[in-house]
Design a protein around this motif. Structure first.
Motif, PDB file in Angstrom:
ATOM      1  N   TYR A  61       1.811   0.739 -32.539  1.00 18.49           N
ATOM      2  CA  TYR A  61       2.349  -0.502 -31.983  1.00 18.49           C
ATOM      3  C   TYR A  61       2.789  -0.375 -30.529  1.00 18.49           C
ATOM      4  N   ASN A  62       3.397   0.784 -30.143  1.00 21.51           N
ATOM      5  CA  ASN A  62       3.926   0.866 -28.774  1.00 21.51           C
ATOM      6  C   ASN A  62       2.813   0.941 -27.731  1.00 21.51           C
ATOM      7  N   GLU A  63       1.644   1.462 -28.104  1.00 22.50           N
ATOM      8  CA  GLU A  63       0.501   1.430 -27.189  1.00 22.50           C
ATOM      9  C   GLU A  63       0.010  -0.009 -27.018  1.00 22.50           C
ATOM     10  N   LEU A  64      -0.019  -0.734 -28.125  1.00 22.73           N
ATOM     11  CA  LEU A  64      -0.428  -2.133 -28.053  1.00 22.73           C
ATOM     12  C   LEU A  64       0.583  -2.953 -27.257  1.00 22.73           C
ATOM     13  N   SER A  65       1.867  -2.733 -27.502  1.00 21.93           N
ATOM     14  CA  SER A  65       2.891  -3.509 -26.785  1.00 21.93           C
ATOM     15  C   SER A  65       2.873  -3.227 -25.284  1.00 21.93           C
ATOM     16  N   ALA A  66       2.523  -1.998 -24.907  1.00 22.06           N
ATOM     17  CA  ALA A  66       2.449  -1.658 -23.481  1.00 22.06           C
ATOM     18  C   ALA A  66       1.311  -2.392 -22.785  1.00 22.06           C
ATOM     19  N   ASN A  67       0.325  -2.843 -23.554  1.00 24.09           N
ATOM     20  CA  ASN A  67      -0.831  -3.524 -22.979  1.00 24.09           C
ATOM     21  C   ASN A  67      -0.850  -5.026 -23.255  1.00 24.09           C
ATOM     22  N   LEU A  68       0.248  -5.558 -23.791  1.00 19.99           N
ATOM     23  CA  LEU A  68       0.301  -6.987 -24.076  1.00 19.99           C
ATOM     24  C   LEU A  68       0.223  -7.795 -22.785  1.00 19.99           C
ATOM     25  N   PRO A  69      -0.569  -8.865 -22.771  1.00 23.73           N
ATOM     26  CA  PRO A  69      -0.538  -9.775 -21.627  1.00 23.73           C
ATOM     27  C   PRO A  69       0.870 -10.360 -21.474  1.00 23.73           C
ATOM     28  N   SER A  70       1.194 -10.828 -20.297  1.00 24.65           N
ATOM     29  CA  SER A  70       2.567 -11.248 -20.004  1.00 24.65           C
ATOM     30  C   SER A  70       3.068 -12.393 -20.872  1.00 24.65           C
ATOM     31  N   TYR A  71       2.190 -13.242 -21.381  1.00 25.87           N
ATOM     32  CA  TYR A  71       2.644 -14.374 -22.187  1.00 25.87           C
ATOM     33  C   TYR A  71       2.441 -14.141 -23.684  1.00 25.87           C
ATOM     34  N   PHE A  72       2.406 -12.879 -24.084  1.00 27.55           N
ATOM     35  CA  PHE A  72       2.331 -12.547 -25.500  1.00 27.55           C
ATOM     36  C   PHE A  72       3.563 -11.756 -25.895  1.00 27.55           C
ATOM     37  N   GLN A  73       3.980 -11.936 -27.136  1.00 25.82           N
ATOM     38  CA  GLN A  73       5.055 -11.156 -27.718  1.00 25.82           C
ATOM     39  C   GLN A  73       4.547 -10.540 -29.014  1.00 25.82           C
TER      40      GLN A  73
END
Length: 183
Positions: A61-73
């Motif tokens: 999850y933390n790899e995915l969260s580091a690459n989230l676009p700015s308007y995604f949570q």
């Protein structure tokens, strides 16, 4: 718009979460088993919430969260022994398993609202008028005030009404008034 992506390593888990969300009235845009699939879906959508487990087929999850676009949570759903809730990034909300459906729905609604507010604020910042546009509106109001004996609020209201009636922006309406009165 509800842009929800469900991402779990096991396809059966992803389908189960999707089914629960659909029954609760949510539209699920994509169901994924890998972080790469989720990121690709996010690029197409522009904003929303990704619901995922601790581990996906190609990343955690933390790899995915580091690459989230700015308007995604991210709504992370995991057992408490895998995640330290105090170390989560700002764009990640964590729910422990076992999970109550009501908690997930409430969290998801809150997150979607937050995404919507952030998008609206960003659009408002982009909507601020340039000095030139403000000057055009001011000139149109002055012409209306001078020629039709309107007050400034009346002139502004007239500009807004003409803009709405014609389906054009207020700056474009002001430009039309200036061009019509200078003939």
């Amino acid at each position: 718009m509800q842009n929800i992506i469900v991402a779990f390593a096991k396809e059966a888990d992803a389908k189960n979460f999707r089914s629960i969300l659909v029954r609760k009235g949510f539209d699920v845009a994509a169901t994924c088993t890998s972080g790469a699939q989720a990121l690709s879906a996010m690029e197409d959508l522009g904003n929303g919430v990704v619901i995922c487990g601790y581990r996906l087929s190609d990343m955690i999850y933390n790899e995915l969260s580091a690459n989230l676009p700015s308007y995604f949570q991210m709504l992370l759903i995991s057992s408490p022994n895998k995640v330290d809730g105090s170390l989560l990034p700002e764009n990640v909300i964590y729910l422990e398993t076992p999970l109550k459906t009501e908690d997930m729905v409430a969290s998801l609604n809150m997150m979607l609202e937050r995404v919507s507010i952030r998008r609206k604020k960003a659009r408002q910042v982009n909507r601020e008028r340039s000095q030139e546009e403000q000057e055009t509106i001011r000139k149109a109001k002055e012409l209306l005030m001078e020629r039709h004996k309107m007050t400034e609020p009346e002139a502004h209201k007239y500009l807004q009404k003409c803009s709405m009636d014609s389906g054009t922006g207020i700056v474009e309406t002001a430009e039309m008034i200036i061009s019509l009165t200078s003939v």
